[in-house]
Design an enzyme around this catalytic site. Structure first.
Site, PDB file in Angstrom:
ATOM      1  NE  ARG A 235      27.135  34.657  34.173  1.00 41.70           N
ATOM      2  CZ  ARG A 235      26.933  35.925  33.837  1.00 41.70           C
ATOM      3  NH1 ARG A 235      27.945  36.698  33.492  1.00 41.70           N
ATOM      4  NH2 ARG A 235      25.717  36.444  33.822  1.00 41.70           N
TER       5      ARG A 235
ATOM      6  CE  LYS B 104      24.410  37.405  37.283  1.00 41.71           C
ATOM      7  NZ  LYS B 104      24.641  38.722  37.853  1.00 41.71           N
TER       8      LYS B 104
ATOM      9  CD  GLU C 259      32.510  42.858  38.222  1.00 37.81           C
ATOM     10  OE1 GLU C 259      31.937  42.734  37.136  1.00 37.81           O
ATOM     11  OE2 GLU C 259      32.377  42.047  39.146  1.00 37.81           O
TER      12      GLU C 259
HETATM   13  N1  PXG Z   1      29.397  42.295  36.948  1.00 38.70           N
HETATM   14  C1  PXG Z   1      28.532  41.942  37.895  1.00 38.70           C
HETATM   15  C2  PXG Z   1      28.949  41.956  39.307  1.00 38.70           C
HETATM   16  C3  PXG Z   1      27.238  41.552  37.526  1.00 38.70           C
HETATM   17  O1  PXG Z   1      26.358  41.183  38.455  1.00 38.70           O
HETATM   18  C4  PXG Z   1      27.818  41.954  35.220  1.00 38.70           C
HETATM   19  C5  PXG Z   1      29.086  42.304  35.643  1.00 38.70           C
HETATM   20  C6  PXG Z   1      27.516  41.935  33.754  1.00 38.70           C
HETATM   21  O2  PXG Z   1      27.447  40.589  33.311  1.00 38.70           O
HETATM   22  P1  PXG Z   1      26.513  40.156  32.103  1.00 38.70           P
HETATM   23  O3  PXG Z   1      26.713  38.691  32.008  1.00 38.70           O
HETATM   24  O4  PXG Z   1      25.107  40.521  32.471  1.00 38.70           O
HETATM   25  O5  PXG Z   1      26.991  40.896  30.928  1.00 38.70           O
HETATM   26  C7  PXG Z   1      26.868  41.555  36.168  1.00 38.70           C
HETATM   27  C8  PXG Z   1      25.494  41.144  35.747  1.00 38.70           C
HETATM   28  C9  PXG Z   1      20.331  43.243  38.228  1.00 38.70           C
HETATM   29  C10 PXG Z   1      21.146  42.654  37.139  1.00 38.70           C
HETATM   30  O6  PXG Z   1      19.259  42.702  38.513  1.00 38.70           O
HETATM   31  C11 PXG Z   1      22.492  42.494  37.317  1.00 38.70           C
HETATM   32  C12 PXG Z   1      23.252  41.908  36.305  1.00 38.70           C
HETATM   33  C13 PXG Z   1      22.664  41.523  35.140  1.00 38.70           C
HETATM   34  C14 PXG Z   1      21.303  41.689  34.983  1.00 38.70           C
HETATM   35  C15 PXG Z   1      20.528  42.285  35.980  1.00 38.70           C
HETATM   36  O7  PXG Z   1      20.764  44.235  38.836  1.00 38.70           O
HETATM   37  N2  PXG Z   1      24.546  41.777  36.555  1.00 38.70           N
END
Ligand code: PXG
Length: 289
Positions: free
Chosen positions: A50, A149, A182
């Site tokens: 990703r 991201k 989301e």
């Molecule tokens: N949506 C968004 C906008 C994210 O930033 C997810 C969904 C979940 O994706 P994953 O691949 O983690 O299942 C994310 C991921 C933080 C932090 O520091 C944020 C995420 C993951 C880990 C830590 O706030 N966001």
């Protein structure tokens, strides 16, 4: 703590980047948030893939191959003796001049931080969490696609501020058409009549890695899994609701915009998925030691 910056391990107080880095000046860069459990990095290949997809979308040439990046992540965990924790992988456009032009940046910078993680309070996992829908909508995919991201997280941060102002920890973000996209840092799922439903990626969701794992687990357990457009009405009238993310893992949602979801307690399907996810995090991944 030792922080990896461009091939070197630096102490926390020396781990600094230039004020001319376009990651700081313009949010020009990409990142990943990854977990290590029990000496293994969970779904590292998916996170690396990703990262390179995000970088490709913003024409950012990462100066390491995916294999080298994988090794650098594992080596940074090892350097910090991290068996359980959180890995933040960042690639910025690098040091440039005042002015947008990314061509003035010499070389992208790679930063890897391996630290501990702060989770939602444990009681929210037991009792379930309340969330609200916020006014800030998801960015259009024709603008900066939310699938990237990127280091430009202001869209999500504004929604997070609105959630916090409403006294909750997370928020549902709708897209410009009013469909559920989301949350600010988590994907959203509902369970209705034994089916698992989550918004499609084109609704403006991140291609969540936890989302993918949960869909796999549910399908393997014989649940029907689909990705239709969802409205707030669908969420209000769901039997169960939960969020997924690397940080949150799976967190039950029991109230949305003041409406009690299902029984008002974490549901059976959610609890089963939580247990299956726990099982997976403890045994699978790229070994650190
Ligand atoms: N949506 C968004 C906008 C994210 O930033 C997810 C969904 C979940 O994706 P994953 O691949 O983690 O299942 C994310 C991921 C933080 C932090 O520091 C944020 C995420 C993951 C880990 C830590 O706030 N966001």
């Amino acid at each position: 703590m030792k922080i990896f910056i461009d091939g070197q391990y630096l102490d926390e107080q020396n781990a600094k980047i230039s004020v001319f880095d376009h990651g700081l000046l313009y949010g020009d860069g990409v990142f990943e948030g990854i977990r290590a459990y029990n000496g293994r990095v969970f779904r590292l290949k998916e996170h690396i893939d990703r990262l390179y997809c995000s970088a490709k979308a913003i024409l950012l040439p990462i100066p390491l191959t995916p294999a080298e990046m994988t090794q650098a992540v594992v080596a940074t965990c090892r350097e910090n003796n991290l068996r359980d924790g959180y890995i933040r992988l960042v690639v910025t456009r690098g040091i440039g001049t005042l002015g947008l032009n990314p061509n003035r940046c010499q070389r992208p910078s790679v930063i890897i931080i391996a630290d501990t993680i702060q989770l939602y309070p444990p009681e929210l996992y037991e009792r379930g969490m309340a969330i609200v829908t916020v006014p800030t909508t998801r960015n259009l995919h024709s603008a900066v696609n939310p699938a990237i991201k990127s280091l430009n997280y202001l869209n999500n941060i504004l929604a997070k501020i609105e959630a916090n102002n409403a006294g909750v920890e997370e928020a549902i973000m709708l897209n410009a058409e009013g469909y559920v996209a989301e949350c600010t840092g988590d994907n959203l799922f509902i369970v209705k009549g034994g089916h698992l439903l989550t918004p499609p990626l084109y609704a403006g969701a991140l291609y969540g890695i936890t989302r993918g794992v949960v869909m796999e687990l549910a399908a393997r357990a014989g649940m029907k899994v689909s990705e239709p457009n969802l409205t707030r009405y669908d969420v209000f009238n769901a039997d169960e609701c939960f969020l997924t993310g690397t940080g949150a893992e799976i967190i039950p949602i029991v109230k949305v915009d003041g409406r009690v979801i299902g029984t008002g307690h974490p549901g059976e399907a959610t609890k089963q998925l939580v247990a299956q996810y726990r099982g997976l995090t403890q045994v699978s991944g790229e070994p650190i030691f």
